[in-house]
Design an enzyme around this catalytic site. Structure first.
Site, PDB file in Angstrom:
ATOM      1  N   ASP A 114      59.235  55.182  34.548  1.00 55.67           N
ATOM      2  CA  ASP A 114      58.437  54.300  35.394  1.00 55.67           C
ATOM      3  C   ASP A 114      58.670  52.859  34.944  1.00 55.67           C
ATOM      4  O   ASP A 114      59.787  52.561  34.511  1.00 55.67           O
ATOM      5  CB  ASP A 114      56.959  54.718  35.384  1.00 55.67           C
ATOM      6  CG  ASP A 114      56.273  54.342  36.695  1.00 55.67           C
ATOM      7  OD1 ASP A 114      56.558  53.254  37.219  1.00 55.67           O
ATOM      8  OD2 ASP A 114      55.462  55.129  37.202  1.00 55.67           O
ATOM      9  N   HIS A 148      74.016  50.089  36.286  1.00 58.67           N
ATOM     10  CA  HIS A 148      74.922  51.236  36.456  1.00 58.67           C
ATOM     11  C   HIS A 148      74.070  52.476  36.726  1.00 58.67           C
ATOM     12  O   HIS A 148      73.073  52.705  36.024  1.00 58.67           O
ATOM     13  CB  HIS A 148      75.738  51.496  35.188  1.00 58.67           C
ATOM     14  CG  HIS A 148      76.684  50.399  34.821  1.00 58.67           C
ATOM     15  ND1 HIS A 148      77.777  50.063  35.591  1.00 58.67           N
ATOM     16  CD2 HIS A 148      76.688  49.541  33.779  1.00 58.67           C
ATOM     17  CE1 HIS A 148      78.428  49.062  35.021  1.00 58.67           C
ATOM     18  NE2 HIS A 148      77.788  48.709  33.925  1.00 58.67           N
TER      19      HIS A 148
END
Ligand SMILES: *[C@@H]1O[C@H](CO)[C@@H](O)[C@H](O)[C@H]1NC(C)=O
Ligand SMILES: *[C@@H]1O[C@H](CO)[C@@H](O)[C@H](O)[C@H]1NC(C)=O
Ligand SMILES: *[C@@H]1O[C@H](CO)[C@@H](O)[C@H](O)[C@H]1NC(C)=O
Length: 444
Positions: free
Chosen positions: A218, A293
């Site tokens: 989160d 990425h």
């Protein structure tokens, strides 16, 4: 190293100079060495035992009471159990030196360590090995996310938190609210692979957060409202949810926020501004030097965020927000393109700038940019400022020049899950490709 980093590095030694988005000096007013020289209160003298079973709660509260008007509370190296939580509220010019490891054994909600209403405060480890192990997996494995936050600072002024590790919180790891003039650095935060286990949440004034790694699923380092003059640099979201502003609701007031050097690996997004309805503003914000990425979303402004119930209001007004130098790759650019700027039809975004963004997909050979009710320059933004407009999507079928970007050697290959104990990591020595931390890691 960037020139501005060199300048900021120098500023750490010359605190009167104002730089970046900060409005003035951050950090404690007196050194921990001066506090220690004045008075030292070791928890071992107040009944604590490094036996990993005696409750450190009452001894920690007693040591604090003895040192809270000036001194250093020390938790020496060793393993301690915490069965009851502590509220350390009031006092001034005290420090908490956490060299040991505190393991959660109690099950209450709230905050394991709450620090409130103190001026001139420092929480640090002199060895870089101090940690709080929340053992959240014991609760998460039951399918529950109830339980304590590890650390909360509230109404703390002129302070720093550094060189400590927070692991596997039952709920959030570290929240800082209604604080002023703070510095947070050299931290590793590592939680379970689940939503609701936030890394750092901040809503405060004049705060510098730098050289922090977060692993969870989160919030990585997230700014909430109200906030002003927040500088966030050298952040490693090592398989996380990603950084965000929000969730934003009624009367949002966020300005002068600068994120710089943010590396995001295998997360939900590189940066999200999230709201659904609401009112107020977010303005004068810069997101600079981002590398991503393997993330689902990348640049993600969503003012119709479906995970949030709609709040009354036409929408939070976003204006003067710059995204510059974003590089790398996204997981699947056809399903979730690297640019999504979906603004509220009732409050179209103005003066949004996307410059030097070059990203490409890791899957397939196309990606999209989507804009709605958004004005400014770059990507799919419309020029000028005017009425709301429906979403427009552009599709790229060739990789943009210069999208390749470095990876971090230590990228997490497999998430920690939620059902087994999460190991306490060492504090990393780098948080962004090519950038050295501003301050030496303690004990290095
Ligand atoms: C925090 O430090 C500043 C000096 O940098 C001082 O002016 C201010 O009064 C301090 N804050 C509080 C609440 O004492
Ligand atoms: C836009 O925000 C930047 C960064 O905070 C600030 O330097 C600039 O003055 C703002 N521009 C306007 C027109 O307010
Ligand atoms: C990222 O997480 C992996 C897995 O725990 C760890 O090995 C690596 O050290 C972390 N990265 C850094 C910079 O600490």
């Amino acid at each position: 190293m960037y020139l501005s980093q060199v300048l900021l590095g120098a500023v750490a030694l010359l605190p009167a100079v104002v730089v970046g988005q900060l409005s003035g000096k951050v950090g404690p007013l007196t050194t921990h060495a001066a506090k220690t020289a004045k008075k030292t209160c070791s928890v071992l003298d107040y009944g604590a035992k490094a036996d990993k079973s005696t409750d450190i709660g009452p001894p920690l509260a007693a040591a604090w009471a003895a040192c809270k008007t000036g001194g250093t509370v020390v938790v020496p190296s060793g393993d301690y159990a915490m069965n009851t939580w502590v509220t350390l509220s009031g006092g001034s010019a005290w420090a908490l030196q956490l060299d040991g490891v505190i393991y959660r054994t109690g099950t209450a909600g709230g905050n394991m360590i709450f620090v409130g209403a103190v001026d001139d405060f420092e929480l640090f480890s002199s060895t870089g090995k101090g940690a709080i192990q929340g053992n959240g997996y014991e609760i998460h494995a039951q399918g529950s996310r109830t339980g304590a936050r590890i650390l909360r600072l509230n109404k703390v002024t002129n302070f720093s938190v550094h060189d400590v590790v927070l692991v596997d919180a039952p709920a959030f790891h570290f929240s800082m609210d209604t604080c002023t003039n703070g510095e947070v650095y050299n931290m590793a935060i590592r939680g379970g692979d689940w939503g609701g286990l936030d890394g750092i949440d901040v809503w405060s004034n004049n705060i510098w957060i730098h050289d922090v790694m977060v692993t969870n699923k989160d919030e990585c380092v997230t700014v909430k409202s109200p906030s002003k003059n927040i500088l966030i640099e050298n952040i490693y979201c090592n398989s996380s949810g990603g950084c965000a502003l929000g969730s934003l609701g009624a009367d949002t007031a966020i300005s002068q926020v600068h994120y710089k050097n943010v590396y995001t690996w295998s997360s939900n997004q590189m940066m999200m501004i999230k709201s659904n309805g609401g009112s107020g503003y977010v303005e004068d914000v810069v997101f600079e030097n981002f590398i991503g990425h393997g993330n689902a979303y990348s640049l993600d402004v969503d003012q119709y965020w479906s995970s949030m119930s709609a709040v009354a209001g036409d929408g939070v007004q976003l204006s003067n927000i710059t995204f510059t130098n974003w590089k790398g790759t996204e997981a699947d650019g056809a399903s979730r393109g690297p640019v999504k700027i979906v603004c509220a039809d009732g409050a179209p975004c103005t003066d949004i700038s996307v410059t030097d963004l070059a990203m490409w997909t890791e899957t397939g050979s196309k990606q999209t940019y989507t804009c709605r009710s958004a004005y400014g320059s770059g990507a799919c933004l419309k020029a000028g400022s005017a009425a709301s407009y429906a979403a427009v999507t552009s599709t790229q079928t060739a990789a943009p020049a210069g999208y390749t970007a470095a990876s971090m050697a230590a990228d997490l290959k497999t998430a920690f899950g939620t059902t087994v104990s999460i190991p306490i990591p060492a504090i990393p020595t780098s948080y962004y490709p090519g950038a050295a931390p501003y301050s030496a890691i303690a004990g290095a």
